[in-house]
Design a protein around this motif. Structure first.
Motif, PDB file in Angstrom:
ATOM      1  N   ALA A  24       0.825  -1.210   0.000  1.00 58.58           N
ATOM      2  CA  ALA A  24       0.000   0.000   0.000  1.00 58.58           C
ATOM      3  C   ALA A  24       0.862   1.264   0.000  1.00 58.58           C
ATOM      4  O   ALA A  24       0.632   2.187  -0.784  1.00 58.58           O
ATOM      5  CB  ALA A  24      -0.913  -0.008   1.220  1.00 58.58           C
ATOM      6  N   VAL A  25       1.873   1.280   0.866  1.00 60.04           N
ATOM      7  CA  VAL A  25       2.729   2.479   0.918  1.00 60.04           C
ATOM      8  C   VAL A  25       3.461   2.639  -0.409  1.00 60.04           C
ATOM      9  O   VAL A  25       3.597   3.746  -0.932  1.00 60.04           O
ATOM     10  CB  VAL A  25       3.720   2.400   2.110  1.00 60.04           C
ATOM     11  N   LYS A  58       1.972   3.922  -9.940  1.00 58.51           N
ATOM     12  CA  LYS A  58       0.776   3.071  -9.899  1.00 58.51           C
ATOM     13  C   LYS A  58      -0.467   3.900 -10.256  1.00 58.51           C
ATOM     14  O   LYS A  58      -0.504   5.111 -10.025  1.00 58.51           O
ATOM     15  CB  LYS A  58       0.589   2.473  -8.500  1.00 58.51           C
ATOM     16  N   THR A  59      -1.458   3.201 -10.808  1.00 55.46           N
ATOM     17  CA  THR A  59      -2.695   3.914 -11.171  1.00 55.46           C
ATOM     18  C   THR A  59      -3.464   4.293  -9.901  1.00 55.46           C
ATOM     19  O   THR A  59      -3.248   3.699  -8.845  1.00 55.46           O
ATOM     20  CB  THR A  59      -3.609   3.016 -12.021  1.00 55.46           C
ATOM     21  N   PHE A  60      -4.366   5.252 -10.082  1.00 55.94           N
ATOM     22  CA  PHE A  60      -5.145   5.719  -8.932  1.00 55.94           C
ATOM     23  C   PHE A  60      -5.986   4.572  -8.358  1.00 55.94           C
ATOM     24  O   PHE A  60      -6.130   4.419  -7.142  1.00 55.94           O
ATOM     25  CB  PHE A  60      -6.049   6.884  -9.356  1.00 55.94           C
ATOM     26  N   ARG A  61      -6.494   3.742  -9.284  1.00 51.92           N
ATOM     27  CA  ARG A  61      -7.312   2.593  -8.879  1.00 51.92           C
ATOM     28  C   ARG A  61      -6.512   1.639  -7.972  1.00 51.92           C
ATOM     29  O   ARG A  61      -7.003   1.184  -6.937  1.00 51.92           O
ATOM     30  CB  ARG A  61      -7.725   1.857 -10.158  1.00 51.92           C
ATOM     31  N   THR A  62      -5.267   1.362  -8.401  1.00 56.88           N
ATOM     32  CA  THR A  62      -4.413   0.466  -7.604  1.00 56.88           C
ATOM     33  C   THR A  62      -4.188   1.054  -6.218  1.00 56.88           C
ATOM     34  O   THR A  62      -4.163   0.341  -5.210  1.00 56.88           O
ATOM     35  CB  THR A  62      -3.034   0.284  -8.306  1.00 56.88           C
ATOM     36  N   ARG A  63      -3.981   2.378  -6.219  1.00 53.21           N
ATOM     37  CA  ARG A  63      -3.718   3.039  -4.942  1.00 53.21           C
ATOM     38  C   ARG A  63      -4.893   2.858  -3.976  1.00 53.21           C
ATOM     39  O   ARG A  63      -4.722   2.505  -2.812  1.00 53.21           O
ATOM     40  CB  ARG A  63      -3.482   4.529  -5.148  1.00 53.21           C
ATOM     41  N   ILE A  64      -6.072   3.128  -4.496  1.00 48.35           N
ATOM     42  CA  ILE A  64      -7.270   3.028  -3.648  1.00 48.35           C
ATOM     43  C   ILE A  64      -7.450   1.582  -3.174  1.00 48.35           C
ATOM     44  O   ILE A  64      -7.720   1.310  -2.002  1.00 48.35           O
ATOM     45  CB  ILE A  64      -8.523   3.506  -4.426  1.00 48.35           C
ATOM     46  N   LYS A  65      -7.218   0.649  -4.110  1.00 45.74           N
ATOM     47  CA  LYS A  65      -7.395  -0.766  -3.771  1.00 45.74           C
ATOM     48  C   LYS A  65      -6.404  -1.182  -2.674  1.00 45.74           C
ATOM     49  O   LYS A  65      -6.734  -1.976  -1.782  1.00 45.74           O
ATOM     50  CB  LYS A  65      -7.157  -1.604  -5.033  1.00 45.74           C
ATOM     51  N   SER A  66      -5.181  -0.619  -2.766  1.00 48.16           N
ATOM     52  CA  SER A  66      -4.155  -1.010  -1.790  1.00 48.16           C
ATOM     53  C   SER A  66      -4.540  -0.614  -0.366  1.00 48.16           C
ATOM     54  O   SER A  66      -4.070  -1.202   0.602  1.00 48.16           O
ATOM     55  CB  SER A  66      -2.810  -0.383  -2.159  1.00 48.16           C
TER      56      SER A  66
END
Lengths: 435, 169
Positions: free
Chosen positions: A87-88, A212-220
């Motif tokens: 996540a970080v 990383k994409t914004f989606r990946t960030r939120i998912k993490s």
């Protein structure tokens, strides 16, 4: 023989026993009992030996230690450390030296929960070193980040070592735990800053990784909330006065257990390992506290603390010079002795000196001592954190790791200097709590 | 003789493991009663009576039950950097002698804890809220220390075996 002389002989004997590899706890019990017998007679000494072990271990406030350790163990064995790293990394991995900075940030978060340098260092070494290797990060940079990040564990609450300091000095444990927060974050920011500067000057140390994409960030973030929730619950609870530290530990451990079980991350074998490692660590720490109790009674009767206090109060020197001299002695002790051993050996003498004669805040001094002890964790010959990392990163020579942590050590000294010059960094949160 | 020792060591390890199990149970117990107390107090206005004293007594059991196995695993903090420089045989002799001293100290300690327990029993000392007698807890503590002493003594024997063994240099 005068009590002071017996006291000096006791301290020398204690150091000799430490060096002969007698366990710290046993050394303290032996020297404390003999010392008490020499000063007050065998009756007093044996009464202490018969009463102190149980009365010390049967303590409500000390129970905070196993509970916070257990909380860390549950999360550690459930693999939350890896999720946290991912996540970080999703958020800051792409900036200059991103993975190294991620390692430091994750260590800070992870250590906030685990409270132990060894657990954080070992976990983060296993998680982050392969990742940084994959992106061709410099060995020295990656190992030094893990070493530095791990030391944040005993600053950012809940810190088991600060609880121990509270027990030895009678400073309020809740306020001590909160006091470590801002200095821990400051130290984290300084570590990140030096990594950024080093990579800015020499980009080859850390090749850039993809954003990383914004989606990946939120998912993490899905996997981070348990950490934030448990941290907010236990430390927030102490800060706002909902719980005592022991209650926060109980709720934190139970919460971690529920999270691990509900997310099916903790199997039976790891559950047993979490419990067994916690009880063994607790037994080790409590036996030292029992020894420290007997030893400090002896030291108090030897009048050495009073004599030292008298001596220092007659010195016509500014308090800050005496403080710096004390910190230098701690630094030297830290090169050779384990942090807990330094605490139990020196606090009965140094703590009254710091608070009564020099007029410094006792909570502040606890945090300052942690800074000095952390320096010892990264310097030879002991350098415990470096040894833990070299156990994981077998292909990196230990001398290289010791050399690579130099910039981190520099930042630790900068942070220490800031905390000494601006004590409010430590004291403002506990002061708010008191109001 | 060696066979008897090895068999005894195996059986004794089981006892240490059992104490570790009891210590683990004590830890879960503390975690649960504190959680029940906090939740009960905050949500149902009904704290668990005696949480404070139960935590204290069980915390002592947690610690003393785990001492022996902690010693078996070598988890008690020691400063190794000087002794590590000696040759292996000297290390074994030194560690063996230290272990014997530790086991004597623990036996001595336990006798004084038993004496303290006897005093508590005589006085019928109990806890305040639940009137739990404290004397038996001291006896249990003393027994746990004796088991810790035997662990140290067995470590001593193993060190002496290492010291006289031809394979060690």
């Amino acid at each position: 023989m005068s009590p002071e002389m017996i006291g000096v002989i006791g301290i020398v004997a204690l150091l000799a026993l430490f060096l002969l590899r007698v366990p710290v706890s046993v050394s303290l019990i032996v020297v404390g009992t003999f010392g008490l017998a020499m000063i007050r007679g065998w009756n007093t000494a044996l009464t202490q030996l018969g009463t102190t072990p149980f009365s010390t271990a049967a303590s409500y406030s000390l129970s905070v230690i196993p509970l916070f350790i257990l909380m860390g163990m549950f999360l550690s064995y459930s693999g939350f450390g890896h999720d946290l790293y991912t996540a970080v990394d999703a958020w800051i991995g792409h900036i200059k030296g991103g993975l190294a900075i991620t390692t430091i940030g994750t260590s800070a978060l992870f250590s906030a929960i685990s409270g132990s340098v060894n657990a954080t260092t070992a976990t983060m070494a296993r998680i982050s070193l392969p990742e940084m290797k994959k992106y061709n990060y410099d060995d020295g940079l990656s190992t030094s980040c893990v070493a530095a990040g791990g030391t944040l564990g005993i600053l950012i609450p809940p810190s088991v070592i600060l609880v121990l300091y509270g027990i030895l000095t009678m400073e309020p444990i809740g306020q001590l735990l909160i006091a470590g927060l801002v200095p821990g974050l400051l130290q984290m920011a300084l570590f990140m800053l030096i990594v950024y500067v080093m990579v800015w000057r020499n980009p080859e140390l850390a090749p850039v990784t993809e954003k990383k994409t914004f989606r990946t960030r939120i998912k993490s973030m899905n996997s981070v909330w348990p950490f934030l929730f448990l941290f907010a619950l236990s430390i927030g609870g102490i800060y706002f006065g909902f719980f005592t530290p022991t209650e926060a530990g109980g709720i934190g451990a139970f919460g971690a257990f529920l999270l691990a079980v509900l997310t099916r991350r903790l199997n039976w074998a790891d559950f047993k390992k979490s419990l067994s490692e916690t009880t063994r660590l607790t037994a080790m720490i409590f036996f030292i506290i029992i020894g420290a109790d007997i030893f400090s009674k002896f030291l108090a009767l030897s009048r050495i603390p009073a004599a030292t206090t008298n001596f220092v109060s007659n010195l016509e020197m500014p308090a800050v010079i005496i403080l710096i001299a004390i910190l230098i002695v701690y630094f030297i002790l830290g090169l050779f002795l384990e942090g807990i051993a330094i605490f139990v050996l020196t606090l009965p003498v140094v703590y009254p000196l710091i608070t009564d004669v020099l007029g410094y805040n006792g909570i502040w001094f606890g945090v300052v001592m942690i800074f000095v002890m952390n320096i010892g964790l990264l310097t030879p010959p002991l350098g415990l954190s470096v040894y833990i990392i070299s156990g994981v990163a077998k292909d990196v020579p230990i001398q290289r790791i010791f050399r690579a942590v130099m910039p981190m050590l520099f930042m630790m000294i900068v942070a220490l200097a800031l905390v000494v010059i601006f004590p409010e960094i430590v004291t403002f949160l506990p002061d708010y709590m008191r109001q | 003789m060696l066979k008897v020792f090895t068999r005894f060591e195996k059986v004794f390890n089981k006892i240490e493991d059992f104490l570790q199990f009891l210590s683990n149970v004590a830890l879960i117990f503390i975690m649960l009663i504190i959680s029940i107390d906090v939740l009960g107090r905050n949500f149902f206005n009904k704290p668990l009576k005696g949480t404070y004293e139960m935590t204290e007594l069980v915390a002592a059991l947690l610690v003393f039950f785990a001492l022996a196995i902690t010693h078996r695993h070598g988890d008690h903090i020691t400063m190794d950097f000087l002794v590590e420089r000696f040759n292996k045989k000297v290390q074994h002799w030194l560690n063996g002698i230290i272990e014997v001293c530790i086991s004597f100290l623990l036996i001595y300690m336990s006798t004084h804890i038993f004496a303290n327990g006897a005093r508590m029993m005589e006085r019928n000392a109990t806890t305040t809220d639940l009137s739990i007698p404290t004397g038996p807890f001291l006896y249990i503590t003393g027994i746990a220390l004796i088991i810790f002493a035997i662990t140290a003594f067995m470590k001593a024997i193993n060190h002496f075996r290492g010291a006289v063994s031809k394979h060690e240099s």
